[in-house]
Design a protein around this motif. Structure first.
Motif, PDB file in Angstrom:
ATOM      1  N   ALA A   1       0.847  -1.192   0.000  1.00 44.39           N
ATOM      2  CA  ALA A   1       0.000   0.000   0.000  1.00 44.39           C
ATOM      3  C   ALA A   1       0.881   1.240   0.000  1.00 44.39           C
ATOM      4  O   ALA A   1       1.792   1.351   0.805  1.00 44.39           O
TER       5      ALA A   1
ATOM      6  N   CYS B   1      -2.377   0.413  -4.587  1.00 45.52           N
ATOM      7  CA  CYS B   1      -2.715  -0.685  -3.687  1.00 45.52           C
ATOM      8  C   CYS B   1      -2.442  -1.971  -4.451  1.00 45.52           C
ATOM      9  O   CYS B   1      -3.312  -2.500  -5.145  1.00 45.52           O
TER      10      CYS B   1
ATOM     11  N   ASN C   1       2.617  -1.008   4.505  1.00 45.77           N
ATOM     12  CA  ASN C   1       2.383   0.390   4.130  1.00 45.77           C
ATOM     13  C   ASN C   1       3.707   1.031   3.720  1.00 45.77           C
ATOM     14  O   ASN C   1       4.545   1.338   4.566  1.00 45.77           O
TER      15      ASN C   1
ATOM     16  N   THR D   1      -2.692   4.022   6.760  1.00 46.43           N
ATOM     17  CA  THR D   1      -3.650   3.468   5.812  1.00 46.43           C
ATOM     18  C   THR D   1      -4.481   2.357   6.441  1.00 46.43           C
ATOM     19  O   THR D   1      -4.251   1.941   7.593  1.00 46.43           O
TER      20      THR D   1
ATOM     21  N   CYS E   1      -7.373  -0.236  -0.414  1.00 41.39           N
ATOM     22  CA  CYS E   1      -6.482   0.438   0.527  1.00 41.39           C
ATOM     23  C   CYS E   1      -7.051   1.835   0.717  1.00 41.39           C
ATOM     24  O   CYS E   1      -7.560   2.435  -0.228  1.00 41.39           O
TER      25      CYS E   1
ATOM     26  N   PRO F   1      -5.456   5.068   1.981  1.00 36.53           N
ATOM     27  CA  PRO F   1      -4.425   5.947   2.533  1.00 36.53           C
ATOM     28  C   PRO F   1      -5.086   7.170   3.160  1.00 36.53           C
ATOM     29  O   PRO F   1      -6.018   7.730   2.594  1.00 36.53           O
TER      30      PRO F   1
END
Lengths: 416, 375
Positions: free
Chosen positions: B38, B43, B61, B67, B107, B109
């Motif tokens: 991610a 993603c 991440n 995230t 994902c 963020p």
């Protein structure tokens, strides 16, 4: 009977040096717990009595325990001090595998009662540790200690659901005896109590038969009577930073006599094991927040995988529930708070209603009970689903003075 | 009430997340865990297909923002998610996917918005849900009718009880107290599942959390039997009625599963074993045997609803449960006094022990009902 003092055969060499019997190779196990001198206990050897901290705290948890709380019956300060000195000498000897008094069991005058009760003759030291604590009630006017009471030696608050029995609560003093042989632990308490007759009397006492925490990474995690691994995330002897932060009283914490000491909380927790045993496995695991088999946090795979409170399943429900034991007791949930646990399983006969009076004798050591144990127990008492199966019916809070130096005695920094 | 914990998982929110996470480490499925990378604007899911069963994602991440990672079924139903993944961290998500289908990964963020979506396909055999069984569906409906009727009576009796308290009619209120509680105790596990309401209605003085006021049935019990009516007794009575109205509405709206019924039957007996058998519940009035009887009634009602299903799957269990209920019934009925029961304090030690043994004897077969229902 050879007439030799107990255990001399086992090769005791002198204070500060630990030798195991019969050729077993064992290094010195320091109670000051720097990781380099930690060795795995084989079970029978002696644990050094002297050190910066008392033994029996970061010592790898032995399998058996006998804990006693005592009331001081003398009102004379001098008598209390001489008792502490006599106790220290006996503790030095017994933790080294010797009789409470030299030649005590059978080496004395035949017309006198033996000075050692004798049931530990021929038994090895069995990693016996003896740890003393002072209760809040000791710091009253009787012994001139009222000005020296640590402010953090609080009276514990009442937690929701507490059902404390006066006959299992409090005490001026406590002694924790831990050993790998129950007879050795009981012998030690019995002889210390005997030395104290006329000056102290037993208030309550508890036997424990199986450790419920590991205090060293060298130990496997044991199980409590709910059948779950207990103490996976305990503060361990090898983690010097965590011990400094969460267990030992540091200079500046106050009072000065206590530096190197800690605080002990004891709770007798009755477990309604019969009800628990009728609970489905899936529910047991949700209550604890771990799997029963390997002890993995829910949502993870292995025992020591970190507990992840932020994983959610179907419908966004947390995998480790809001009322799961591991969530509520976690450092993350409690703003970083941790404690060193050192509890034992017990069964004490029956409750008179066809059930075993069984449970966990919870013992923990922490640097500031009001900021560590209390918020943790408050969170558990209020929300932990496991509380439906538990009943706290005994309690004690004690300050544990620092370790004894060569030639010193238990509590000497307080009394001199 | 029992200790203050909430019986959410047991009766209502019994989401058996990762039900298969028992002993064996969750199998990673063919090809092992699926790595997810991610970042702040991508993603990357290393593999976008899986078989039914446990699917494991390892989410790293590599971005600069905190995230989250989700697995959605159709209509954005969450199957699993892991939140609060800081930059540089790797976190694990194991999802039990029971049916084949087109899913979505995401994902998020910065933890906001719809997230960066991707297709994810699950194939393989699905697992049949037991809820589809017509017999079980009938069982839950039948028990729901029981809950509704008890809830109506609870409201009616509570109203009478509260009126008596407010009118200062102590003797009348005392007579109504155990009768009113009967309707409460019969459906207690359902009522208890509504978090905060249970301690307000049925909290005992010793289990109230610090800072929380002691209200409800047991506060009024203390006033009626021990302290005499207080200046605020009428207010406490009003609040009790408000809380009972609230819980009655919720209990009637709740949808129960067969497993929840089975666990409810067991929990009612747990209540008896830990609270009533010790005389802790009604410590001022000593009317514990009324509550005892009501808990057993409630347990019996839940089992009765499930009876046709259990009969078909494990007839011996039905026989065993029937026998043990009968034995407990006979024992309880020995302690009748007029329309009600003797006081708890009038029981001898041997009588209490005999009751405890009968409850334990019944508890064992009752604890097997859930297993039979889930087959």
């Amino acid at each position: 009977m050879t007439g030799l003092p107990r255990r001399r055969l086992l090769g005791f060499a002198g204070a500060g040096v630990a030798l195991a019997g019969a050729g077993a190779a064992v290094g010195a196990l320091s109670s000051s717990s720097s990781s380099s001198d930690q060795v795995r206990l084989t079970g029978a050897e002696a644990v050094p009595f002297h050190g910066e901290h008392q033994a029996g705290i970061t010592t790898p948890a032995q399998d058996r325990m006998h804990f006693v709380a005592l009331d001081v019956t003398t009102t004379k300060r001098a008598e209390l001090i001489s008792l502490l000195k006599e106790w220290t000498e006996a503790a030095r000897r017994m933790t080294a595998g010797q009789e409470a008094v030299e030649g005590g069991a059978v080496g004395g005058n035949a017309q006198a009662p033996p000075k050692d009760t004798g049931e530990a003759l021929d038994l090895p030291p069995s990693a016996l540790t003896l740890t003393i604590g002072f209760g809040p009630s000791l710091f009253d006017e009787r012994f001139g200690l009222s000005g020296l009471k640590p402010p953090k030696l609080i009276d514990l608050p009442r937690f929701p659901g507490d059902d404390l029995d006066e006959r299992r609560t409090g005490g001026d003093l406590c002694i924790q005896a831990c050993a790998n042989d129950p007879q050795v632990a009981v012998h030690a308490i019995r002889n210390l109590v005997r030395i104290g007759f006329g000056r102290v009397s037993v208030r309550w006492s508890q036997l424990g038969f199986g450790r419920t925490s590991s205090t060293s990474t060298a130990q496997a995690t044991p199980r409590n009577l709910f059948g779950f691994k207990d103490g996976t995330n305990n503060v361990k002897a090898e983690d010097a930073d965590a011990l400094r932060e969460h267990v030992w009283v540091a200079p500046g914490d106050g009072p000065d006599w206590l530096v190197g000491g800690t605080y002990l909380v004891a709770r007798r927790i009755r477990m309604h094991i019969e009800i628990w045993d009728r609970t489905p496995l899936a529910e047991q695991e949700q209550i604890v927040g771990r799997t029963k088999g390997v002890g993995a946090p829910l949502g993870q795979v292995a025992e020591f995988d970190p507990v992840d409170l932020h994983v959610k399943g179907k419908g966004g429900q947390p995998v480790i529930g809001e009322t799961a034991h591991v969530r509520l007791a976690s450092a993350e949930h409690l703003g970083g708070v941790r404690i060193l646990r050192r509890g034992y399983n017990f069964t004490d006969g029956s409750d008179g209603l066809g059930h075993l009076d069984a449970g966990l004798f919870f013992l923990c050591f922490n640097r500031d009970t009001g900021k560590q144990f209390v918020p943790m127990q408050a969170a558990l008492a209020a929300k932990d689903k496991m509380m439906e199966y538990l009943e706290h019916n005994g309690s004690g809070h004690f300050v544990v003075p620092p370790g004894v130096r060569e030639g010193g005695f238990w509590g000497d920094t307080l009394f001199t | 009430m029992p200790l203050p914990a909430v019986r959410l998982t047991a009766l209502l929110g019994s989401v058996l997340l990762l039900a298969a996470c028992g002993d064996e480490p969750a199998p990673a499925g063919a090809g092992g865990p699926i790595a997810v990378e991610a970042t702040d604007d991508a993603c990357k899911v290393a593999r976008t297909t899986a078989n039914t069963g446990n699917v494991t994602f390892e989410v790293t991440n590599k971005g600069s923002k905190v995230t989250e990672f989700y697995l959605f079924a159709e209509g954005d139903r969450i199957l699993g998610e892991v939140e609060n993944i800081g930059p540089g961290l790797t976190r694990r998500l194991i999802v039990e996917v029971t049916e084949a289908g087109k899913l979505q990964t995401a994902c998020k963020p910065g933890m906001k918005g719809d997230g960066i979506r991707g297709e994810f396909t699950v194939s393989g055999e699905g697992r049949k849900a037991t809820d589809g069984d017509a017999g079980l569906a009938e069982a839950t409906k039948s028990y729901q009718r029981y809950v509704n009727s008890q809830a109506d009576s609870l409201l009616a009796k509570t109203t009478e009880f509260v009126d008596a308290v407010k009118a200062g009619k102590v003797e009348e209120a005392k007579a109504l107290f155990p009768v009113t509680r009967t309707y409460w105790e019969r459906i207690e596990p359902v009522a208890e599942s509504f978090g905060d309401l249970d301690p307000k209605i049925d909290g005992r003085e010793d289990v109230i959390e610090e800072g929380m006021e002691f209200t409800g049935f047991h506060r009024l019990e203390k006033d009626l039997w021990q302290d005499g009516l207080q200046a605020d007794s009428a207010g406490v009575a009003d609040r009790l009625l408000t809380d009972v109205k609230d819980i009655v509405a919720k209990a009637k709206a709740v949808e129960l599963t067969p497993l929840q019924l089975a666990n409810g039957a067991k929990e009612l007996l747990d209540e008896v074993a830990t609270g009533k058998i010790t005389g802790e519940e009604d410590r001022y009035s000593h009317t514990d045997l009324w509550d005892f009887r009501a808990n057993v009634d409630g347990s019996q009602a839940a089992v009765a609803a499930l009876r046709p299903v259990i009969q078909g799957r494990d007839a011996a269990l039905v026989t065993s449960v029937d026998e043990k209920f009968k034995a407990l019934d006979e024992l309880l009925e020995q302690h009748r006094a007029g329309d009600g029961f003797k006081l708890y304090t009038e029981l001898s030690e041997d009588e209490v022990k005999a009751l405890a043994a009968a409850v334990d004897a019944l508890g064992e077969p009752i604890s097997r009902v859930a297993e039979v229902v889930s087959q």
